[in-house]
Design a protein around this motif. Structure first.
Motif, PDB file in Angstrom:
ATOM      1  N   PHE A 154       0.832  -1.244   0.043  1.00 39.80           N
ATOM      2  CA  PHE A 154       0.108   0.012   0.079  1.00 39.80           C
ATOM      3  C   PHE A 154       0.891   1.287  -0.062  1.00 39.80           C
ATOM      4  N   PHE A 155       1.865   1.105   0.665  1.00 36.40           N
ATOM      5  CA  PHE A 155       2.936   2.354   0.735  1.00 36.40           C
ATOM      6  C   PHE A 155       3.391   2.867  -0.833  1.00 36.40           C
ATOM      7  N   CYS A 156       4.032   1.693  -1.614  1.00 37.77           N
ATOM      8  CA  CYS A 156       4.202   1.990  -2.999  1.00 37.77           C
ATOM      9  C   CYS A 156       3.216   2.454  -3.854  1.00 37.77           C
ATOM     10  N   LEU A 157       1.888   1.877  -3.468  1.00 36.40           N
ATOM     11  CA  LEU A 157       0.756   2.118  -4.474  1.00 36.40           C
ATOM     12  C   LEU A 157       0.328   3.527  -4.260  1.00 36.40           C
ATOM     13  N   LEU A 158       0.312   3.774  -2.857  1.00 31.65           N
ATOM     14  CA  LEU A 158      -0.362   5.412  -2.733  1.00 31.65           C
ATOM     15  C   LEU A 158       0.708   6.572  -2.978  1.00 31.65           C
ATOM     16  N   ALA A 159       2.039   6.013  -3.038  1.00 29.59           N
ATOM     17  CA  ALA A 159       3.069   6.940  -3.168  1.00 29.59           C
ATOM     18  C   ALA A 159       3.230   7.220  -4.718  1.00 29.59           C
ATOM     19  N   GLY A 160       3.030   6.461  -5.370  1.00 28.70           N
ATOM     20  CA  GLY A 160       2.872   6.423  -6.896  1.00 28.70           C
ATOM     21  C   GLY A 160       1.688   7.275  -7.095  1.00 28.70           C
ATOM     22  N   TYR A 161       0.439   7.192  -6.659  1.00 23.93           N
ATOM     23  CA  TYR A 161      -0.598   7.963  -6.966  1.00 23.93           C
ATOM     24  C   TYR A 161      -0.395   9.150  -6.529  1.00 23.93           C
ATOM     25  N   TYR A 162       0.068   9.562  -5.371  1.00 23.78           N
ATOM     26  CA  TYR A 162       0.589  10.934  -4.731  1.00 23.78           C
ATOM     27  C   TYR A 162       1.391  11.730  -5.481  1.00 23.78           C
ATOM     28  N   VAL A 163       2.348  11.017  -6.253  1.00 14.64           N
ATOM     29  CA  VAL A 163       3.149  11.772  -6.959  1.00 14.64           C
ATOM     30  C   VAL A 163       2.174  12.417  -8.064  1.00 14.64           C
ATOM     31  N   HIS A 210       0.300  -3.584 -14.075  1.00 14.78           N
ATOM     32  CA  HIS A 210       1.318  -3.260 -15.397  1.00 14.78           C
ATOM     33  C   HIS A 210       0.692  -2.541 -16.305  1.00 14.78           C
ATOM     34  N   PHE A 211      -0.758  -3.000 -16.571  1.00 11.97           N
ATOM     35  CA  PHE A 211      -1.719  -2.006 -17.522  1.00 11.97           C
ATOM     36  C   PHE A 211      -1.368  -0.428 -17.306  1.00 11.97           C
ATOM     37  N   VAL A 219       0.792   1.206 -15.697  1.00 14.20           N
ATOM     38  CA  VAL A 219       2.133   1.532 -15.970  1.00 14.20           C
ATOM     39  C   VAL A 219       2.346   1.742 -17.480  1.00 14.20           C
ATOM     40  N   ALA A 220       1.737   0.804 -18.179  1.00 14.04           N
ATOM     41  CA  ALA A 220       1.846   1.227 -19.791  1.00 14.04           C
ATOM     42  C   ALA A 220       1.061   2.581 -20.164  1.00 14.04           C
ATOM     43  N   ASN A 221       0.057   2.724 -19.371  1.00 13.63           N
ATOM     44  CA  ASN A 221      -0.541   4.004 -19.563  1.00 13.63           C
ATOM     45  C   ASN A 221       0.139   5.282 -19.432  1.00 13.63           C
ATOM     46  N   ILE A 222       0.848   4.990 -18.086  1.00 15.12           N
ATOM     47  CA  ILE A 222       1.667   6.170 -17.645  1.00 15.12           C
ATOM     48  C   ILE A 222       2.842   6.541 -18.741  1.00 15.12           C
ATOM     49  N   ALA A 223       3.418   5.541 -19.423  1.00 15.36           N
ATOM     50  CA  ALA A 223       4.399   5.682 -20.207  1.00 15.36           C
ATOM     51  C   ALA A 223       3.788   6.431 -21.548  1.00 15.36           C
ATOM     52  N   ILE A 224       2.612   6.128 -21.876  1.00 19.44           N
ATOM     53  CA  ILE A 224       1.900   6.734 -23.128  1.00 19.44           C
ATOM     54  C   ILE A 224       1.590   8.374 -22.958  1.00 19.44           C
ATOM     55  N   PHE A 225       1.292   8.362 -21.516  1.00 21.66           N
ATOM     56  CA  PHE A 225       1.036  10.110 -21.360  1.00 21.66           C
ATOM     57  C   PHE A 225       2.490  10.613 -21.206  1.00 21.66           C
ATOM     58  N   LEU A 261       4.799   2.059  -8.975  1.00 28.53           N
ATOM     59  CA  LEU A 261       3.794   1.095  -9.329  1.00 28.53           C
ATOM     60  C   LEU A 261       4.353  -0.314  -9.471  1.00 28.53           C
ATOM     61  N   GLU A 262       5.514  -0.215 -10.311  1.00 24.64           N
ATOM     62  CA  GLU A 262       6.223  -1.373 -10.325  1.00 24.64           C
ATOM     63  C   GLU A 262       6.593  -2.200  -8.876  1.00 24.64           C
ATOM     64  N   ALA A 263       7.311  -1.396  -7.842  1.00 23.21           N
ATOM     65  CA  ALA A 263       7.335  -1.969  -6.728  1.00 23.21           C
ATOM     66  C   ALA A 263       6.119  -2.431  -5.950  1.00 23.21           C
TER      67      ALA A 263
END
Length: 428
Positions: free
Chosen positions: A16-25, A78-79, A81-87, A174-176
């Motif tokens: 949950f730490f890694c998930l929300l850290a990514g979202y709050y970035v 993973h889906f 993360v692929a979206n983030i790469a496109i943005f 997110l990968e973490a």
């Protein structure tokens, strides 16, 4: 924490730490892009989010029905993360900036609910009701720690890296989270001692849940308990949307500088993270264990009622910031863990399919309806203070519903305990 729980609990925290850290970035970027796309367009963006949710939920239901948990949880992340790469590519090359900003706003609203809903479905699947009351506060503190790190990284790195390159930071986090979810799978085979859950978990690892792709919607419509949780979420959506629109209007009036607005949003997130993690580590588990899930879930509508009264009296920037900090701390630290405990007494298919419908379709549908309702109220000439005052009675009904759901949860817990005791006696 009790014997046998440590490893799974710590991986849950880290996940949950890694998930929300990514979202709050990403979150301050979303809020800034929402304003960049035009405050008047926010109802349209909320409506677009709802229709995207309607399209995605059946796809998720089909995936869950066919793939084992060990596979579909990493696939979801993973889906994204692929979206983030496109943005990142589109924004780096300044391709259709205004349209990309609006799409990004919708996308991150979808991502947030989907990613967090999948996480809590996993937690409700792993932990029993009694464990959830003790441990969900600490697990939620992992998310709060991530929510503290995310805006801190945004404040520190937005200038040297540039806002667009923060997308790379979010993707790595997110990968973490995927790595942590994988470790949690291997640590969770015996998280519910004395039950048949380990065997059931092994079956889920080798096969999907089965059932139809619209089964979650049918479950919500047929179950008064699930329908009550759905109504609780809808009222949360209404109150949260009204507050978000108040914030957007007041912040837009306070500054025309996108960098200043982004820092305001990041500062709000930072204050919330600091307050929330303290409450989760020291208060949440004891409060839910002592008073139950219902009273804990009722804390949030109580806070919203007081906050809207304050906005009615003083509709200013510092009041919005304080209101957002307190209500989101109450939500993340107390009421959200309590609401997740409500799902621990459901069967496995309900935990993934019905919960997903409630967390995503109901919540974002509530956002869309509430956004248009707010716009309609503003269109009639109502000021922000008057809208705040009109929302207070809604929070009172919401509080009563939370207490009723708490009583229903306790009945289901007792019934399940009685059924397990009977089954054990017959087996013996």
């Amino acid at each position: 924490m009790r014997p046998g729980e440590a490893r799974a609990l710590l991986w849950s925290f880290a996940y949950f730490f890694c998930l929300l850290a990514g979202y709050y970035v990403l979150r301050p970027l979303r809020d800034e892009m929402g304003i960049a796309g035009g405050v008047r367009n926010l109802p349209w963006l909320f409506t677009a989010t709802f229709f995207v949710m309607l399209a995605v939920v059946p796809v998720f239901g089909a995936v869950v029905a066919r793939l084992p948990r060990r596979r579909f949880i990493p696939l979801v992340y993973h889906f994204f993360v692929a979206n983030i790469a496109i943005f990142w590519i589109l924004l780096s090359f300044d391709i259709g900036k205004l349209h990309v900003a609006r799409v990004f706003f919708v996308w991150i609203s979808v991502f947030n609910l989907f990613a967090v809903s999948v996480f809590w479905s996993f937690m409700a699947d792993l932990y029993a009701s009694e464990q959830g009351k003790r441990l969900f506060g600490f697990i939620a503190a992992g998310g709060s720690a991530g929510a503290l790190l995310g805006p801190t990284l945004t404040v520190w790195l937005a200038t040297p890296l540039g806002p667009v390159n923060l997308l790379i930071v979010a993707a790595l986090l997110l990968e973490a989270a995927v790595l942590c979810a994988s470790r949690l799978e291997s640590a969770a085979s015996h998280i519910k001692p004395g039950t048949s859950e380990p065997a059931a978990a092994e079956r889920l690892d080798s096969a999907g849940l089965g059932g139809g792709w619209l089964a979650g919607i049918v479950m919500v419509l047929r179950s008064p308990y699930l329908a009550g949780i759905a109504l609780w979420v809808a009222l949360l959506s209404l109150a949260g949307t009204f507050l978000y629109f108040q914030q957007a209007n007041i912040v837009a009036a306070a500054s025309d500088d996108p960098a200043v607005r982004t820092r305001i949003f990041a500062t709000i997130d930072l204050a919330i993270g600091m307050l929330t993690i303290i409450v989760q580590c020291l208060v949440t588990g004891r409060l839910i264990t002592r008073f139950g899930a219902g009273p804990a879930a009722a804390v949030l509508p109580f806070v919203f009622g007081l906050g809207f009264l304050a906005l009615w009296l003083t509709p200013m920037l510092w009041v919005v910031i304080a209101f957002q900090a307190v209500q989101r701390a109450a939500n993340f630290a107390i009421s959200n863990p309590a609401r997740e405990v409500l799902f621990t007494v459901l069967d496995r298919e309900e935990k993934y399919k019905a919960k997903n419908v409630i967390d995503i379709v109901v919540f974002r549908g509530g956002d869309a309806v509430s956004g248009w309702l707010f716009a309609a109220l503003r269109g009639t000439g109502l000021e922000l203070g008057a809208i705040s005052l009109a929302t207070v009675p809604v929070t009172a009904a919401w509080l009563a519903l939370a207490l009723a759901l708490g009583r229903a949860h306790e009945r289901r817990t007792r019934d399940a305990a009685s059924s397990n005791a009977t089954s054990t006696t017959q087996t013996a």
